[in-house]
Design a protein around this motif. Structure first.
Motif, short mmCIF file in Angstrom:
data_model
loop_
_atom_site.label_atom_id
_atom_site.label_comp_id
_atom_site.label_asym_id
_atom_site.label_seq_id
_atom_site.Cartn_x
_atom_site.Cartn_y
_atom_site.Cartn_z
N VAL A 32 34.89 43.69 49.76
CA VAL A 32 36.02 42.96 49.18
C VAL A 32 37.21 43.91 49.11
O VAL A 32 37.06 45.09 48.76
N ARG A 33 38.36 43.39 49.41
CA ARG A 33 39.60 44.17 49.34
C ARG A 33 40.02 44.34 47.89
O ARG A 33 40.09 43.37 47.13
N LEU A 34 40.27 45.59 47.49
CA LEU A 34 40.79 45.85 46.15
C LEU A 34 42.31 45.84 46.16
O LEU A 34 42.94 45.34 45.25
N ASN A 35 42.88 46.45 47.19
CA ASN A 35 44.33 46.44 47.41
C ASN A 35 44.55 46.70 48.89
O ASN A 35 43.61 46.63 49.67
N ARG A 36 45.75 46.99 49.29
CA ARG A 36 46.03 47.16 50.72
C ARG A 36 45.26 48.31 51.35
O ARG A 36 45.04 48.34 52.55
N GLN A 37 44.86 49.28 50.55
CA GLN A 37 44.23 50.47 51.08
C GLN A 37 42.73 50.55 50.78
O GLN A 37 41.96 51.04 51.60
N TYR A 38 42.28 50.08 49.63
CA TYR A 38 40.91 50.31 49.17
C TYR A 38 40.03 49.07 49.28
O TYR A 38 40.50 47.94 49.11
N ARG A 39 38.72 49.33 49.54
CA ARG A 39 37.72 48.27 49.61
C ARG A 39 36.55 48.63 48.72
O ARG A 39 36.27 49.79 48.46
N PHE A 40 35.85 47.61 48.27
CA PHE A 40 34.63 47.74 47.48
C PHE A 40 33.49 47.21 48.35
O PHE A 40 33.52 46.07 48.79
N VAL A 41 32.52 48.07 48.65
CA VAL A 41 31.38 47.69 49.49
C VAL A 41 30.14 47.63 48.59
O VAL A 41 29.91 48.54 47.78
#
Length: 68
Positions: A35-44
């Protein structure tokens, strides 16, 4: 980032995840999701057979996907 991660977890639990979060299931054959947290970071995270989610990585897009 902690606040954004907490918000995403709440959205996942309530089933109210907005389309902008770009929820994806990994094509690796494993039960990994991101899931996208913001434009740069993701949560896997990994979804177990019991339906529980196990966090795998939180980080910049490419780095988070390296663990998959």
């Amino acid at each position: 980032m902690r606040r954004e991660l907490a918000l995403v977890i709440d959205e996942l639990l309530t089933g109210a995840l907005p389309p902008g979060r770009r929820y994806e299931k990994s094509k690796s054959g494993r039960n990994l999701h991101s899931v996208r947290l913001n434009r740069q970071y993701r949560f896997v995270f990994l979804v177990g057979e019991d339906g529980n989610a196990i966090p795998v990585a939180v980080g910049p897009h490419d780095e988070a996907y390296r663990v998959t």
